[in-house]
Scaffold this motif. Structure first.
Motif, PDB file in Angstrom:
ATOM      1  N   ARG A   1       7.627  -9.680 -19.879  1.00 29.76           N
ATOM      2  CA  ARG A   1       6.523  -8.747 -19.646  1.00 29.76           C
ATOM      3  C   ARG A   1       5.341  -9.118 -20.551  1.00 29.76           C
ATOM      4  N   ARG A   2       5.625  -9.462 -21.792  1.00 31.42           N
ATOM      5  CA  ARG A   2       4.571  -9.848 -22.723  1.00 31.42           C
ATOM      6  C   ARG A   2       3.871 -11.118 -22.251  1.00 31.42           C
ATOM      7  N   GLU A   3       4.667 -12.069 -21.792  1.00 35.03           N
ATOM      8  CA  GLU A   3       4.115 -13.326 -21.287  1.00 35.03           C
ATOM      9  C   GLU A   3       3.192 -13.086 -20.095  1.00 35.03           C
ATOM     10  N   SER A   4       3.587 -12.184 -19.202  1.00 30.43           N
ATOM     11  CA  SER A   4       2.761 -11.881 -18.033  1.00 30.43           C
ATOM     12  C   SER A   4       1.478 -11.161 -18.430  1.00 30.43           C
ATOM     13  N   LEU A   5       1.575 -10.256 -19.390  1.00 30.59           N
ATOM     14  CA  LEU A   5       0.379  -9.554 -19.853  1.00 30.59           C
ATOM     15  C   LEU A   5      -0.623 -10.505 -20.478  1.00 30.59           C
ATOM     16  N   ALA A   6      -0.132 -11.531 -21.150  1.00 26.99           N
ATOM     17  CA  ALA A   6      -1.040 -12.511 -21.747  1.00 26.99           C
ATOM     18  C   ALA A   6      -1.904 -13.191 -20.690  1.00 26.99           C
ATOM     19  N   ARG A   7      -1.368 -13.346 -19.466  1.00 26.76           N
ATOM     20  CA  ARG A   7      -2.158 -13.933 -18.382  1.00 26.76           C
ATOM     21  C   ARG A   7      -3.019 -12.893 -17.672  1.00 26.76           C
ATOM     22  N   LEU A   8      -2.507 -11.655 -17.576  1.00 24.88           N
ATOM     23  CA  LEU A   8      -3.207 -10.631 -16.811  1.00 24.88           C
ATOM     24  C   LEU A   8      -4.401 -10.031 -17.544  1.00 24.88           C
ATOM     25  N   LEU A   9      -4.219  -9.736 -18.821  1.00 23.94           N
ATOM     26  CA  LEU A   9      -5.220  -8.937 -19.543  1.00 23.94           C
ATOM     27  C   LEU A   9      -6.607  -9.571 -19.591  1.00 23.94           C
ATOM     28  N   PRO A  10      -6.751 -10.885 -19.774  1.00 25.12           N
ATOM     29  CA  PRO A  10      -8.114 -11.458 -19.817  1.00 25.12           C
ATOM     30  C   PRO A  10      -8.896 -11.248 -18.525  1.00 25.12           C
ATOM     31  N   ARG A  11      -8.230 -10.926 -17.414  1.00 24.98           N
ATOM     32  CA  ARG A  11      -8.904 -10.747 -16.135  1.00 24.98           C
ATOM     33  C   ARG A  11      -9.329  -9.302 -15.896  1.00 24.98           C
ATOM     34  N   THR A  12      -9.014  -8.418 -16.812  1.00 26.67           N
ATOM     35  CA  THR A  12      -9.294  -6.999 -16.592  1.00 26.67           C
ATOM     36  C   THR A  12     -10.586  -6.582 -17.299  1.00 26.67           C
ATOM     37  N   ARG A  13     -11.074  -5.411 -16.909  1.00 23.25           N
ATOM     38  CA  ARG A  13     -12.308  -4.891 -17.517  1.00 23.25           C
ATOM     39  C   ARG A  13     -12.089  -4.389 -18.938  1.00 23.25           C
ATOM     40  N   ILE A  14     -10.828  -4.252 -19.373  1.00 22.56           N
ATOM     41  CA  ILE A  14     -10.564  -3.791 -20.744  1.00 22.56           C
ATOM     42  C   ILE A  14     -10.138  -4.954 -21.644  1.00 22.56           C
ATOM     43  N   ALA A  15     -10.426  -6.184 -21.211  1.00 14.77           N
ATOM     44  CA  ALA A  15      -9.978  -7.361 -21.965  1.00 14.77           C
ATOM     45  C   ALA A  15     -10.470  -7.336 -23.405  1.00 14.77           C
ATOM     46  N   ASP A  16     -11.692  -6.824 -23.641  1.00 18.95           N
ATOM     47  CA  ASP A  16     -12.231  -6.820 -25.000  1.00 18.95           C
ATOM     48  C   ASP A  16     -11.694  -5.669 -25.842  1.00 18.95           C
ATOM     49  N   ARG A  17     -10.855  -4.806 -25.258  1.00 21.86           N
ATOM     50  CA  ARG A  17     -10.318  -3.658 -25.984  1.00 21.86           C
ATOM     51  C   ARG A  17      -8.814  -3.768 -26.242  1.00 21.86           C
ATOM     52  N   VAL A  18      -8.202  -4.869 -25.839  1.00 21.53           N
ATOM     53  CA  VAL A  18      -6.751  -4.998 -25.974  1.00 21.53           C
ATOM     54  C   VAL A  18      -6.394  -6.298 -26.681  1.00 21.53           C
ATOM     55  N   GLU A  19      -5.248  -6.271 -27.341  1.00 19.21           N
ATOM     56  CA  GLU A  19      -4.669  -7.482 -27.918  1.00 19.21           C
ATOM     57  C   GLU A  19      -3.148  -7.333 -27.960  1.00 19.21           C
ATOM     58  N   LEU A  20      -2.474  -8.459 -27.851  1.00 17.36           N
ATOM     59  CA  LEU A  20      -1.021  -8.474 -27.881  1.00 17.36           C
ATOM     60  C   LEU A  20      -0.525  -8.837 -29.270  1.00 17.36           C
ATOM     61  N   THR A  21       0.410  -8.057 -29.779  1.00 18.92           N
ATOM     62  CA  THR A  21       1.103  -8.408 -31.016  1.00 18.92           C
ATOM     63  C   THR A  21       2.533  -8.807 -30.643  1.00 18.92           C
ATOM     64  N   ASP A  22       3.395  -8.921 -31.624  1.00 15.89           N
ATOM     65  CA  ASP A  22       4.746  -9.372 -31.301  1.00 15.89           C
ATOM     66  C   ASP A  22       5.507  -8.379 -30.436  1.00 15.89           C
ATOM     67  N   ARG A  23       5.314  -7.051 -30.636  1.00 17.08           N
ATOM     68  CA  ARG A  23       6.063  -6.035 -29.892  1.00 17.08           C
ATOM     69  C   ARG A  23       5.188  -5.064 -29.122  1.00 17.08           C
ATOM     70  N   PHE A  24       3.872  -5.089 -29.365  1.00 17.47           N
ATOM     71  CA  PHE A  24       3.001  -4.039 -28.833  1.00 17.47           C
ATOM     72  C   PHE A  24       1.801  -4.623 -28.084  1.00 17.47           C
ATOM     73  N   LEU A  25       1.302  -3.797 -27.158  1.00 12.69           N
ATOM     74  CA  LEU A  25      -0.024  -4.004 -26.610  1.00 12.69           C
ATOM     75  C   LEU A  25      -0.933  -3.032 -27.355  1.00 12.69           C
ATOM     76  N   ARG A  26      -1.861  -3.579 -28.146  1.00  8.29           N
ATOM     77  CA  ARG A  26      -2.743  -2.754 -28.976  1.00  8.29           C
ATOM     78  C   ARG A  26      -4.023  -2.474 -28.189  1.00  8.29           C
ATOM     79  N   VAL A  27      -4.340  -1.174 -28.028  1.00  8.84           N
ATOM     80  CA  VAL A  27      -5.488  -0.751 -27.220  1.00  8.84           C
ATOM     81  C   VAL A  27      -6.465   0.015 -28.108  1.00  8.84           C
ATOM     82  N   ARG A  28      -7.724  -0.398 -28.102  1.00 11.61           N
ATOM     83  CA  ARG A  28      -8.751   0.275 -28.899  1.00 11.61           C
ATOM     84  C   ARG A  28      -9.541   1.221 -28.003  1.00 11.61           C
ATOM     85  N   GLY A  29      -9.374   2.534 -28.252  1.00  6.80           N
ATOM     86  CA  GLY A  29     -10.145   3.532 -27.538  1.00  6.80           C
ATOM     87  C   GLY A  29     -11.345   3.949 -28.364  1.00  6.80           C
ATOM     88  N   GLU A  30     -12.059   4.969 -27.895  1.00  6.78           N
ATOM     89  CA  GLU A  30     -13.204   5.487 -28.647  1.00  6.78           C
ATOM     90  C   GLU A  30     -12.743   6.452 -29.720  1.00  6.78           C
TER      91      GLU A  30
END
Length: 830
Positions: A723-752
């Motif tokens: 799932r992590r491997e797939s997210l690494a390919r998917l996330l750069p194509r989304t509109r929230i690409a600049d608000r997310v990053e993958l760590t070893d166990r988590f998808l880190r999301v920056r909200g307001e």
């Protein structure tokens, strides 16, 4: 109930109370003092008391005395007494009737005899229960026989045939009176009553065939009675004589069960289109449990007999029988019946000189679809289009004269082409039932490593109208002779036939002498797996089941040390009902937890699929055993609510009938090992309490909060790593690409408002900076709130990948969240 004289009910009640307490005269003295009309009213009153509250000595003596009196009963009163005990308006349950047969039935018979006019059908219904009531009174037996009369019903059949000890017999008599009354039918049914074994002898079948020919409309009788049982609902039926005077839940009592077993074998020698579907339908209805599921049978004897009959068909009927057996194998969970299905498939296969796998692939219907997996039916100005997607979904649409596509039938089609529309919808229903079976069969072949000759692969898979729609979305490998090298690719049609096209665009023609198998990542290296995953994601090709993104489980150092068992998935706390249902769906069978004193531990066992090219009795068979223990029972103490997992072990045997022996993990073939491990990982990933975001919101500290915390935010398993491997390919194509990053166990999301960490295994959320827990339950059916089209390569329909993406889109735009249950948590502990 007939109205009582003013004050009589009070006098009867007081007299009964006084006699019971020894403070007054006997009730009988009061009864003898009454006028005749009041005596009848008193009898009705005491009779109702026994029905409502049971019989004591006072009530029994009163009713016995009244039954012996020559009272002037009316026909209405006689039918009132009889109707309380039998018929559609009966007020008494069967155990009460059987336990108090003489006190309840005696006055009713006395009233019927005195009135002269009464409902004989109600008397006949009461007569059928006398053998179960333990009544030895010859007088009452004679009264029942006399009052029931000897005139036959419209069928002309004797009471023993299609008897009234269940709902089935009377229903068939009422529905098919003329058919059953035809010459020769009585003799045929009596012959069928004598067949009470799993398999009929040649002599019995020969005589049955002769009687079937002599009976007027004989095949029609067999069809009507089998189809009636196929639709029979579960109800209270008379228990067999050896059980006692009780009822049980089922679909047929003892006599009709014997009759139907004979009818099933009589059908085996009828050549007609209805035969195999009718026998298969009886097997399904009798072999499944309440509501059509579960490991208990509605009628084990009928189910095993119907399955045995399916094994007796040959030719075209044999192909239809294989299709039915395949469907039954997916729906029935009773182990005894499943063994019978396996044996039946083997019998039909051996008779044809092929394997069960080959048999099943030859029996898949086309449902009228062409080679593209499409069926078009002109309906006036419109065309109905039935088709299959690569993801194994059947769809029906309607194309208009201007090319406009409608999802539902327009009014003109419904009004002018109703019959044709019904046929198309029936085909859609058939296709929707068939596709899950075919998808599961293809996945079993992937798990088994089955190989096909080129001609069979083309005919039964890639070119098949139904199976081909899914097969063309899978990765295949081809070899010149079944040995190395194997070349992998996606199927593409060429001028010369078919080729497998690699990720680099090179094509390997599928020659007439080639051997093919489904590609499995357990046989590939890391680079090849990565390349195919990227290729499928780039093409946005969603496969009918997880293949390219399938998890692989090589042995760990700990498992190499333990050798005999794996603890990789031990120590987890699962929601038992959810886990058990998922295990059964994946073919794991075992005892229930929590029902009885020995229900504190169980083993779920699955025999792993084997390659179809082997003879059914040859080779090595493998099975896995997953140990479960009771962790928590429901408050009623009956069933388990939570279970814990323990060891996973493997066993093998040589040949179909050899003994099972434990095997070291190092001896287990990689394909067998990884598929069993994958199932265990699935059970934990779906049913673990750690996957429940509301676990900590139950108001108090729970017994397994420590486990929940560790699993909900712990190390990632194999599924989560993919799932992590797939997210690494998917996330750069989304509109929230600049608000997310993958760590070893988590998808880190920056909200307001805050920054969030979504665990890639459980989907649970922590909020920075203090790791406060955030509970969000989302709709698993879609990527909610994304506002954009997003291709997910797997777990599309409500899986964890879609859940994580849904939460990510929601939290990246946290200022717009209006749900109060969420906003209250966002404001807390800031």
């Amino acid at each position: 109930m007939t109205a009582m004289t003013d004050g009589l009910e009070t006098r009867l009640y007081e007299a009964g109370w006084q006699e019971r307490t020894g403070e007054g005269r006997p009730v009988r003295e009061l009864l003898e003092s009454l006028e005749e009309p009041e005596q009848r009213q008193a009898a009705l009153w005491f009779h109702q008391n026994v029905i409502d509250g049971g019989a004591d000595e006072v009530n029994r003596e009163a009713l016995g005395w009244m039954a012996s009196r020559q009272l002037d009963w009316t026909a209405q009163q006689a039918d009132e007494l009889l109707g309380r005990l039998a018929g559609k308006d009966a007020q008494v349950d069967l155990p009460t009737l059987l336990g108090e047969f003489v006190p309840l039935v005696g006055p009713a018979l006395a009233a019927a005899r005195a009135a002269g006019a009464y409902d004989r059908g109600l008397v006949r219904s009461l007569r059928r229960w006398m053998p179960f009531a333990g009544v030895r009174s010859e007088t009452m037996r004679e009264q029942l026989d006399e009052l029931a009369g000897t005139e036959p019903d419209a069928t002309g059949l004797s009471d023993e045939l299609l008897d009234a000890f269940d709902d089935y017999g009377p229903a068939m008599r009422a529905a098919h009176g003329a058919l059953l009354a035809a010459p020769g039918v009585n003799d045929l049914l009596w012959h069928c009553m004598g067949q009470d074994k799993l398999r009929a002898t040649k002599r019995w079948r020969k005589e049955a065939a002769a009687l079937l020919d002599r009976a007027e409309g004989g095949p029609g009788v067999v069809r009507a009675l089998l189809e009636g049982m196929a639709g029979q609902r579960e109800h209270s039926v008379a228990a067999p004589a050896w059980v006692g005077p009780y009822t049980v839940r089922g679909i047929a009592a003892e006599g009709n069960t014997r009759l139907l077993r004979g009818l099933l074998w009589a059908a085996a020698d009828v050549e007609a289109d209805w035969v195999v579907p009718a026998v298969g339908a009886v097997a399904l209805n009798s072999g499944t449990g309440t509501g059509g599921s579960g490991g208990d049978c509605r009628s084990g004897r009928l189910a095993t007999t119907a399955v045995a009959v399916l094994s007796a068909f040959g030719g075209t009927q044999g192909e239809q029988a294989v299709d039915r057996l395949g469907r039954l194998q997916r729906k029935i969970r009773n182990r005894t019946v499943l063994k019978g299905i396996t044996a039946s498939l083997q019998a039909v296969a051996e008779r044809g000189g092929i394997t069960p796998s080959m048999l099943r692939e030859r029996a898949v219907p086309s449902v009228g679809l062409d080679a593209r997996g499409i069926r078009e039916e002109p309906l006036g100005d419109y065309t109905a289009v039935l088709s299959i997607t690569a993801f194994a979904t059947a769809t029906l649409s309607f194309r208009g004269p201007q090319g406009r596509v409608l999802k539902s039938a327009p009014k003109a089609v419904r009004e002018e082409f109703g019959e044709q529309l019904t046929q198309v919808r029936a085909a859609l229903k058939q296709l929707r039932a068939l596709l899950p079976v075919e998808r599961a069969r293809l996945e079993e072949h992937l798990m088994a490593g089955t190989q096909w000759a080129s001609g069979d692969w083309k005919r039964y898979y890639i070119d098949h109208p139904v199976t081909g729609a899914m097969a063309r979305g899978l990765l295949w490998e081809t070899s010149a002779d079944g040995g190395e090298p194997w070349i992998a690719g996606l199927p593409e049609r060429t001028a010369g036939g078919w080729a497998l096209v690699g990720a680099d665009g090179t094509a390997a023609p599928v020659t007439d002498s080639a051997v093919l198998r489904l590609w499995h990542p357990v046989r590939a290296d890391a680079d090849e797996i990565r390349i195919w995953r990227e290729e499928l994601a780039e093409r946005e090709l969603r496969q009918p089941f997880k293949q390219a993104f399938r998890e692989v489980y090589p042995l760990t150092p700990a498992e190499e040390e333990t050798r005999a068992y794996s603890n990789r998935f031990a120590g987890h706390i699962l929601r038992y009902n959810q886990a058990k249902a998922l295990m059964v769906e994946r073919g794991w069978l075992g005892n229930h937890l929590g029902y009885f004193s020995d229900g504190y531990a169980a083993e779920m066992v699955r025999e792993l699929p084997r390659a179809g090219q082997l003879n059914t009795s040859d080779g090595v068979f493998w099975r896995a055993r997953f140990h479960l223990e009771l962790a928590e029972q429901r408050s009623d103490g009956g069933t388990a609510s939570l279970c814990s997992t323990d060891q996973l072990r493997f066993e093998r045997r040589h040949g179909a009938r050899g003994p099972w022996e434990r095997a070291d993990l190092t001896a287990v073939p990689p394909l067998v090992l990884t598929e069993a491990m994958r199932d265990a990982d699935l059970f934990v990933g779906v049913a673990s309490i750690g996957a429940d975001p509301q676990w900590r919101d139950c108001g108090e500290e729970r017994a397994y909060d420590g486990y929940w915390e560790g699993w909900a935010f712990g190390e990632l398993g194999e599924s989560a790593r993919i799932r992590r491997e797939s997210l690494a390919r998917l996330l750069p194509r989304t509109r929230i690409a600049d608000r997310v990053e993958l760590t070893d166990r988590f998808l880190r999301v920056r909200g307001e408002l805050r920054t969030y960490k979504i665990h890639l295994g459980s989907g649970n959320i922590l909020m920075e900076p203090n790791d406060a827990y955030l509970c969000i339950v989302v709709d698993r059916s879609a990527v909610g709130g994304s506002g954009e089209r997003l291709f997910l390569p797997f777990e599309e329909d409500g899986g964890q990948l879609s859940v994580i993406m849904s939460k990510a889109f929601l939290l990246a735009d946290d200022e717009r969240i209006t749900d109060r249950t969420i906003t209250a948590q966002l404001r807390r502990d800031r």
